[in-house]
Scaffold this motif. Structure first.
Motif, PDB file in Angstrom:
ATOM      1  N   ILE A   2      55.478  63.986   4.744  1.00 52.70           N
ATOM      2  CA  ILE A   2      56.491  64.056   3.698  1.00 52.70           C
ATOM      3  C   ILE A   2      55.984  64.855   2.500  1.00 52.70           C
ATOM      4  N   ALA A   3      55.248  65.918   2.752  1.00 53.56           N
ATOM      5  CA  ALA A   3      54.674  66.739   1.683  1.00 53.56           C
ATOM      6  C   ALA A   3      55.749  67.230   0.719  1.00 53.56           C
ATOM      7  N   ASN A   4      55.414  67.191  -0.553  1.00 52.62           N
ATOM      8  CA  ASN A   4      56.291  67.690  -1.612  1.00 52.62           C
ATOM      9  C   ASN A   4      56.207  69.216  -1.638  1.00 52.62           C
ATOM     10  N   PRO A   5      57.323  69.930  -1.414  1.00 52.89           N
ATOM     11  CA  PRO A   5      57.259  71.391  -1.348  1.00 52.89           C
ATOM     12  C   PRO A   5      57.067  72.069  -2.689  1.00 52.89           C
ATOM     13  N   PHE A   6      57.080  71.278  -3.780  1.00 54.00           N
ATOM     14  CA  PHE A   6      56.988  71.865  -5.107  1.00 54.00           C
ATOM     15  C   PHE A   6      55.586  71.807  -5.704  1.00 54.00           C
ATOM     16  N   ASN A   7      54.613  71.309  -4.930  1.00 53.32           N
ATOM     17  CA  ASN A   7      53.216  71.408  -5.349  1.00 53.32           C
ATOM     18  C   ASN A   7      52.358  71.617  -4.096  1.00 53.32           C
ATOM     19  N   ASN A   8      51.076  71.828  -4.290  1.00 55.40           N
ATOM     20  CA  ASN A   8      50.212  72.190  -3.161  1.00 55.40           C
ATOM     21  C   ASN A   8      49.173  71.122  -2.857  1.00 55.40           C
ATOM     22  N   ARG A   9      49.463  69.869  -3.184  1.00 57.99           N
ATOM     23  CA  ARG A   9      48.484  68.809  -2.894  1.00 57.99           C
ATOM     24  C   ARG A   9      48.388  68.560  -1.392  1.00 57.99           C
TER      25      ARG A   9
ATOM     26  N   ALA B  19      59.906  78.091  -5.782  1.00 56.82           N
ATOM     27  CA  ALA B  19      60.552  77.076  -4.954  1.00 56.82           C
ATOM     28  C   ALA B  19      61.261  76.047  -5.831  1.00 56.82           C
ATOM     29  N   LYS B  20      60.600  75.614  -6.876  1.00 56.99           N
ATOM     30  CA  LYS B  20      61.190  74.618  -7.779  1.00 56.99           C
ATOM     31  C   LYS B  20      62.472  75.148  -8.416  1.00 56.99           C
ATOM     32  N   ALA B  21      62.501  76.444  -8.680  1.00 54.70           N
ATOM     33  CA  ALA B  21      63.651  77.045  -9.354  1.00 54.70           C
ATOM     34  C   ALA B  21      64.832  77.275  -8.418  1.00 54.70           C
ATOM     35  N   HIS B  22      64.550  77.532  -7.135  1.00 57.97           N
ATOM     36  CA  HIS B  22      65.627  78.015  -6.256  1.00 57.97           C
ATOM     37  C   HIS B  22      65.847  77.205  -4.976  1.00 57.97           C
ATOM     38  N   PHE B  23      64.881  76.399  -4.576  1.00 59.82           N
ATOM     39  CA  PHE B  23      64.981  75.690  -3.305  1.00 59.82           C
ATOM     40  C   PHE B  23      65.385  74.243  -3.526  1.00 59.82           C
ATOM     41  N   LYS B  24      66.343  73.757  -2.746  1.00 57.66           N
ATOM     42  CA  LYS B  24      66.777  72.367  -2.834  1.00 57.66           C
ATOM     43  C   LYS B  24      66.174  71.584  -1.675  1.00 57.66           C
ATOM     44  N   ALA B  25      65.303  70.643  -1.977  1.00 58.75           N
ATOM     45  CA  ALA B  25      64.596  69.882  -0.944  1.00 58.75           C
ATOM     46  C   ALA B  25      65.459  68.733  -0.422  1.00 58.75           C
ATOM     47  N   GLN B  26      65.004  68.123   0.680  1.00 52.76           N
ATOM     48  CA  GLN B  26      65.709  67.019   1.332  1.00 52.76           C
ATOM     49  C   GLN B  26      65.167  65.686   0.837  1.00 52.76           C
ATOM     50  N   ARG B  27      66.047  64.840   0.345  1.00 58.37           N
ATOM     51  CA  ARG B  27      65.648  63.479  -0.021  1.00 58.37           C
ATOM     52  C   ARG B  27      65.283  62.719   1.258  1.00 58.37           C
ATOM     53  N   VAL B  28      64.138  62.064   1.265  1.00 54.71           N
ATOM     54  CA  VAL B  28      63.719  61.253   2.406  1.00 54.71           C
ATOM     55  C   VAL B  28      64.362  59.886   2.265  1.00 54.71           C
TER      56      VAL B  28
END
Length: 269
Positions: free
Chosen positions: A165-172, A201-210
């Motif tokens: 479930i990696a967060n696409p808005f950071n690189n941890r 990505a944070k500005a333009h990509f909409k991620a999926q709520r888990v």
């Protein structure tokens, strides 16, 4: 029954089959679920379909778990980039086909990943359902993806620390879909600067709520190596094949965005 055994029973029942780890599908060694000849035919059909659309590079996805086990909004469990390539067979013959560039979890070390090239039959070998996600980017994005991977610069975008479930808005942490998103954005924005890619990505990509219970996420992160919420604050969001497809479509950067079944049915996504 001692208290430790009771605790483990409670944990298993709480995590259940809809925990994040139960729908992870980024293993390269999943057990076969269908007759080999059926998998081979399906893999070839997917290749033929992509080739018929003139795709030199496309995003491919599979279902590593049964659909009924997947959380709401998540349709595929593993995503990768397929490139039309010259492929050398075991007998030395060279043929043309699609090579698939994957981020897979390491065998025996599920919280780490590695980059692996395989081929459509390998890709679908452990799929629970013979349904493929096919996302064909615009010709320009395809060209840039090919150049990126041919140059070897794609490897600079890989983070081996894996979470399903990696967060696409950071690189941890990173999973297969985040890596695919990073490749696409590197091609679109012509940069391998990871910090800048995350800003974009944070500005333009909409991620999926888990959409799974906080309790399951908590127990999953406590007892499963490949599940972590440390890179999230508040609600958990991740990248998926579907959200990547919607991202490209909304920015007029896709040519085709479908689900393709072994019966030849095509569903527009």
């Amino acid at each position: 029954m001692n208290s430790k055994t009771l605790l483990m029973i409670i944990i298993v029942s709480v995590i259940g089959f809809t925990s994040p780890s139960s729908w992870a599908g980024s293993q390269s060694d999943a057990a076969i679920q269908h007759a080999p000849e059926k998998i081979v035919k399906f893999a070839k059909d997917v290749e033929k379909y992509a080739a018929s659309k003139g795709a030199r590079a496309f995003i491919i996805a599979r279902m590593g778990r049964p659909e009924k086990e997947l959380p709401a909004g998540i349709r595929f469990t593993h995503t990768a980039v397929a490139l039309y390539s010259n492929i050398t067979l075991d007998n030395g013959e060279t043929v043309q086909g699609y090579a698939i560039h994957n981020l897979y979890q390491k065998t025996g070390q599920s919280d780490k990943s590695e980059l692996v090239i395989d081929y459509p039959v390998d890709f679908f070998w452990g799929a629970h359902e013979l349904k493929a996600g096919i996302l064909i980017p615009s010709v320009e994005v395809q060209e840039k993806l090919i150049q990126l991977i041919a140059s070897g610069k794609d490897k600079s975008l890989h983070n081996e620390n894996y979470s399903v479930i990696a967060n696409p808005f950071n690189n941890r942490f990173q999973n297969c879909t985040e890596y695919t998103l990073d490749l696409l954005n590197a091609a679109i924005y012509d940069t391998q600067d990871v910090a800048q890619l995350k800003v974009n990505a944070k500005a333009h990509f909409k991620a999926q709520r888990v959409k799974t219970s906080p309790l399951k996420l908590m127990f999953g992160s406590m007892f499963m190596d490949d599940v972590s919420t440390k890179d999230h604050k508040g609600k958990v969001y991740t990248s998926t094949f579907t959200t990547i497809g919607e991202y490209l479509r909304q920015n007029q950067l896709s040519e085709e965005f479908i689900a393709y079944t072994d019966s030849g049915d095509i569903e527009s996504l």
